[in-house]
Enzyme design. Structure first.
Site, mmCIF file in Angstrom:
data_model
loop_
_atom_site.group_PDB
_atom_site.id
_atom_site.type_symbol
_atom_site.label_atom_id
_atom_site.label_comp_id
_atom_site.label_asym_id
_atom_site.label_seq_id
_atom_site.Cartn_x
_atom_site.Cartn_y
_atom_site.Cartn_z
ATOM 1 C CB ILE A 155 76.520 17.286 17.566
ATOM 2 C CG1 ILE A 155 75.374 18.310 17.542
ATOM 3 C CG2 ILE A 155 75.990 15.858 17.470
ATOM 4 C CD1 ILE A 155 74.437 18.232 18.726
ATOM 5 C CG HIS A 171 77.905 27.746 7.137
ATOM 6 N ND1 HIS A 171 78.128 27.945 8.487
ATOM 7 C CD2 HIS A 171 78.580 28.736 6.493
ATOM 8 C CE1 HIS A 171 78.905 29.011 8.652
ATOM 9 N NE2 HIS A 171 79.192 29.500 7.456
ATOM 10 C CG ASP A 207 81.267 26.197 9.823
ATOM 11 O OD1 ASP A 207 80.564 25.275 10.253
ATOM 12 O OD2 ASP A 207 81.226 27.356 10.278
ATOM 13 N N PRO A 662 60.099 53.691 -20.399
ATOM 14 C CG PRO A 662 60.791 55.715 -19.455
ATOM 15 C CD PRO A 662 60.639 54.254 -19.149
ATOM 16 C CB ILE A 696 70.512 47.403 -21.549
ATOM 17 C CG1 ILE A 696 71.824 47.489 -22.333
ATOM 18 C CG2 ILE A 696 70.776 46.922 -20.125
ATOM 19 C CD1 ILE A 696 72.816 48.490 -21.770
ATOM 20 C CB CYS A 771 50.583 54.700 -33.900
ATOM 21 S SG CYS A 771 51.544 54.922 -32.402
#
Length: 966
Positions: A155, A171, A207, A662, A696, A771
């Site tokens: 262009i 981009h 770019d 688990p 974690i 439990c």
């Protein structure tokens, strides 16, 4: 290209009055775009429509809006165009490429449909000068901003600079890294951990213009160009282009100069420079192959023929057996296995490619290299002929430039692109009864005749999923070979943790190491959640009817039952569970749970509700029960498989997908369960298992924004932290089954033999790691001494030993730290003045064994009376004869409320006590009697929400109200 105007004139031409930020100049396009422009015909074609678009009144148009020229092409350009119009911007002209082989570009199609002026130029300039007619056509639309979402043409700068606000370009890399036309390819080839895109102000460099905005994502280990583009660069890029335009319209768009530090420019990748160089590591080879997948395709020479590789993945497990294949330049032959072609790097590590393409364009699964061409042609049934006819119509709609779809018509040689593959797969699913194809199926059968044959084989079930690759740890134990997976299970595959970390899981019977298990990282959690999310939103699971879902769950229950001896053995090794108990309870109840909830799958329903009519019209209101989405489940170590089943069965029956963590010390039956789920036919991503730490993996699950529900069983302290994280992150739904100090009241009118037997079971069942264990026994004064004497007598008869010995009554505690905690608990009781009647010591043998223990004279203020031991410790308090309300007050004087029990022959007393006890479950003249049909859960600081029974389904469902008028 130099400056064409004085800088003052230039600044005035591009700045908005009263705005601090201005648009920049357009970048010179990359070599690939220049090449594409040169290749176009020299004759200029353009046309424009003078029809004016009408603005929708459905959006807020008080915001600043711009007149835009869109320059470019492709489906990406079409989507950017459509979204900009929806936001109220006026697209005054679309400038794109001429029709190719009679096929109009998607951007032009959309614009023509809307009446937007469309101009189709084969080129914009000749011999470095802008073509006058092209420039006049462009100037005629009066754009304020040029938007270049994807453009292969050069262009000219006078066009780029012409609008008031200049031009912006998309981009697909995080500039300044990977400037140039093959940015996505090089992101993968170079092994970047992050990918992304930039929207930048155009200038006269390659770019190099100032950055307006950037966004990034993680690169998954097996991403290809298509995968990365479809998952992130395409959908997020569309949003970013719209955001960028609005920032410009509002005068808030930044102009951040690109740094030169870290800048790279790579040339366009073509077939001739995509040959594989073999003297490199497996990871480098993998990156090279996936960086060229699908275009231009990394290749090598095999038997004198160019062969292109697709679908590469690093091989994390052991190398499977296969037939050697000599490859030119490779230091070691490849292996054609049942899952693909295994290749080797110079570091001894391996990768696998799934598909191969030959010079004639024919593509095959790599596993079929030595049998290619042996497939027979299928005769179609009447129903299959009908499906083929429907698919031919779909092909004709996509390949609109092809007059007639014939058996020899090639999908790609007729002009189809990768986005057309997505359309083909989705249209077939929509119009052919939900038939689920993969994009690879199209690449593997590009001719219509071959494609129909592949579809028919799919319909007949002849093309099954690739076999699961499991790298087992095997042990000869309990008169059998036990095969235990030890890796993370993510998206239907066992894989090492992303960072390669492992930890030891210990056999509590002797303290030995069973094996090393993958230690899931934050990256692994995110991968698992992403897989579950994709399976729920885009996969087969989300489209599956409820009855089929139930069929899979029944099949999984059958497999659990068929493998119960192996599962019970693993449970004994990993958790110390007595084998006979593991068979009946740990595994047996898991089987029952999956069967129970499998039956619920097609019985989940809403209701119709009569409401006041909106006269003169009528209304219908009804509710729907819908799955929540991705659910996280975090389970404890006392019943590893059973706790998994209690939560995951209800979750799956409701239609959700799950990520399960688990307990760190007992991961092995959960991973074996994952293997069986694949054999049962569960689609990839529905079930994901991530072993590791609560700090974690568990914490990340509670914080993850894509998880909609978290079910947790564990301590009250951790439950509170999880609830807080779930609230702060995205207010995800939570159910908690937490600590307990369950009271058991034994009245003097009980059946004493039964009370002694069941009272012992209430405390010592599963080594006290239960439990709902009776944390405190209240024994009426009249029978107190006899009860204690008889309990001690029975304890002396208990055999403590190897949990795999069928005569063992009492196995080891689950892990060393827990044993040490129990010994400290006993020491605290003695120091406070409670009477240690029996036990309280570690058994002198290898492993983590503790003597069953009995304390009496426990007063209400003591540590033993308030805190849960979670071990084989019976805590007995005496209460006065006939003092029902007094003992109830003492029993309820706790922050916990999970379970409770009462032994009495007096039904009125039993009903009164059961009404007054503050607990989620009350056992009368029994204990530990749970059933899959009966809801289970606590009150107070023992948590909320239910496992088991119909009520458990509601924990994993949401209710939607629908009201319509007719």
């Amino acid at each position: 290209m130099g400056w064409s105007q004085d800088w003052r004139t230039r600044r005035a031409a591009i700045e908005a009055p009263g705005r601090s930020e201005a648009a920049g100049r357009a970048a010179r396009l990359s070599p690939s775009r220049r090449a594409a422009a040169r290749a176009l015909p020299s004759i200029m074609l353009w046309r424009g429509s003078q029809a004016l678009r009408r603005f929708s009144t459905g959006r807020a148009y008080f915001k600043n809006k711009l007149k835009l020229a869109l320059i470019g092409q492709s489906l990406f350009g079409q989507e950017v165009y459509s979204h900009l119009r929806k936001e109220g911007h006026r697209v005054v002209g679309v400038f794109t490429v001429p029709d190719k082989d009679g096929k109009t570009d998607p951007l032009a199609l959309a614009a023509e449909k809307d009446g937007t002026p469309v101009f189709k130029f084969p080129r914009w300039r000749v011999k470095g000068k802008t073509i006058k007619e092209v420039a006049e056509a462009y100037q005629s639309v009066g754009a304020e901003l040029n938007v270049l979402p994807f453009c292969t043409q050069f262009i000219p700068m006078d066009v780029i600079d012409s609008p008031k606000y200049g031009s912006i370009i998309y981009h697909p890399s995080i500039l300044p890294r990977h400037r140039g036309a093959s940015a996505i390819n090089w992101t993968l080839i170079m092994g970047d951990k992050k990918a992304g895109f930039s929207v930048f102000w155009a200038d006269d460099g390659l770019d190099t213009g100032p950055i307006l905005l950037q966004k990034s994502c993680d690169v998954e280990p097996n991403d290809t160009v298509d995968a990365l583009y479809n998952r992130f660069l395409f959908p997020e890029g569309i949003k970013a282009m719209v955001e960028a335009v609005q920032l410009i319209a509002d005068g808030k768009a930044p102009r951040i100069p690109q740094p030169e530090e870290g800048a790279t420019y790579e040339g366009i990748q073509k077939k001739e420079n995509a040959e594989i160089s073999w003297d490199q590591s497996a990871e480098v080879l993998h990156n090279w192959i996936r960086g060229h997948d699908k275009v231009p395709g990394a290749w090598t020479e095999i038997n004198g023929q160019m062969v292109t590789f697709y679908g590469s993945s690093l091989l994390k497990s052991s190398v499977p057996s296969g037939e050697p294949l000599e490859i030119k330049g490779a230091t070691k032959p490849g292996l054609v296995t049942k899952n693909g072609l295994v290749l080797f790097g110079n570091d001894g590590k391996a990768l696998m490619v799934r598909n191969l393409q030959f010079e004639d364009g024919r593509m095959i699964p790599a596993s079929q290299y030595f049998s290619a061409g042996e497939t027979s042609v299928l005769e179609l049934t009447a129903e299959e002929v009908k499906v083929a006819g429907t698919i031919k119509v779909i092909w004709a709609g996509i390949l609109s430039n092809v007059p007639v779809i014939e058996d020899s018509t090639d999908f790609f040689k007729s002009g189809a692109s990768s986005m057309d593959v997505v359309r083909l797969v989705e249209e077939i699913r929509q119009k052919c009864g939900g038939l689920q194809l993969q994009n690879e199926d199209v690449y593997l059968a590009t001719k219509f005749e071959d494609f129909i044959q592949k579809v028919v084989r799919k319909l007949r079930g002849e093309e099954s999923e690739e076999e699961l690759v499991v790298d087992y740890v095997s042990k000869e134990v309990n008169e059998m070979t036990v095969k235990m997976p030890y890796q993370c299970f993510i998206n239907g595959q066992f894989t090492d943790a992303d960072d390669g970390k492992t930890y030891d899981t210990i056999n509590p019977t002797d303290g030995s190491i069973i094996c090393k298990v993958s230690y899931a990282s934050l990256v692994d959690v995110d991968k698992a959640v992403a897989a579950a999310k994709d399976a729920f939103e885009n996969g087969e699971w989300g489209r599956m009817n409820a009855r089929e879902r139930g069929r899979l769950m029944y099949r999984l229950a059958d497999l659990l039952e068929e493998n119960q001896e192996e599962l019970a053995t693993i449970e004994a090794l990993d958790s110390g569970a007595v084998y006979t108990l593991a068979l009946k309870t740990h595994i047996g109840m898991s089987v029952q749970t999956f069967r129970y909830f499998a039956g619920w799958c097609d019985k989940i329903q809403g209701s119709t509700i009569p409401i006041n009519q909106a006269r003169p019209n009528r209304n219908l209101t009804f509710t729907k029960k819908e799955p929540l989405g991705v659910c996280a489940i975090i389970i404890p170590w006392n019943y590893p498989l059973m706790m998994l089943a209690w939560k995951s069965a209800a979750c799956l029956a409701a239609g959700n997908t799950l990520v399960l963590k688990p307990a760190q010390v007992t991961p092995l039956t959960a991973l074996k369960f994952a293997e069986l789920s694949v054999k049962a036919g569960f689609p990839k991503g529905v079930i994901n298992i991530i072993p590791g730490s609560g700090g974690i993996a568990g914490q990340r699950l509670s914080e993850h924004p894509d998880i909609r529900k978290l079910g947790f069983t564990g301590s009250t302290a951790i439950g509170k932290q999880i609830m807080k994280s779930c609230a702060v992150s995205n207010l995800k739904k939570v159910s908690l089954e937490l600590g307990g100090k369950s009271p058991l009241i034994i009245f003097n009118d009980c059946e004493l033999d039964k009370a002694v037997r069941m009272g012992m079971g209430a405390v010592f069942f599963n080594k006290g790691e239960n439990c709902i264990a009776a944390g405190r026994l209240f024994v009426e004064e009249a029978i107190h001494d006899e009860f204690v004497t008889r309990v001690v007598e029975e304890i002396k008869k208990m055999k403590i030993g190897d949990p795999l010995d069928r005569s063992t009554d009492h196995g080891p505690q689950n892990h060393k730290a827990h044993l040490e905690k129990l010994l400290q608990y006993c020491e605290a009781g003695v120091k406070e003045g409670a009477t240690l009647v029996y036990g309280g010591r570690q058994v002198q043998r290898p492993g983590f064994f503790m003597e069953p223990t009995v304390f009496t004279d426990v007063e209400d203020h003591m540590y033993l009376a308030k805190e849960e031991s979670f071990g084989p410790i019976m805590v007995i308090s005496k209460f006065q004869n006939g003092d029902i309300d007094g003992v109830l007050q003492r029993a309820n004087n706790t922050e916990y409320g999970l379970a409770s029990g009462v032994f009495t022959r007096d039904i009125n007393k039993a009903m009164y006590v059961s009404e007054k006890l503050e607990a989620g479950t009350v056992f009368v003249n029994t204990y530990n009697k749970t059933d899959v049909a009966a809801p289970f859960g606590g009150v107070k600081q023992s948590g909320f929400g239910k496992d088991l029974g119909e009520e458990a389904l509601n924990e994993y469902l949401k209710t939607k109200t629908v009201t319509l008028e007719y």
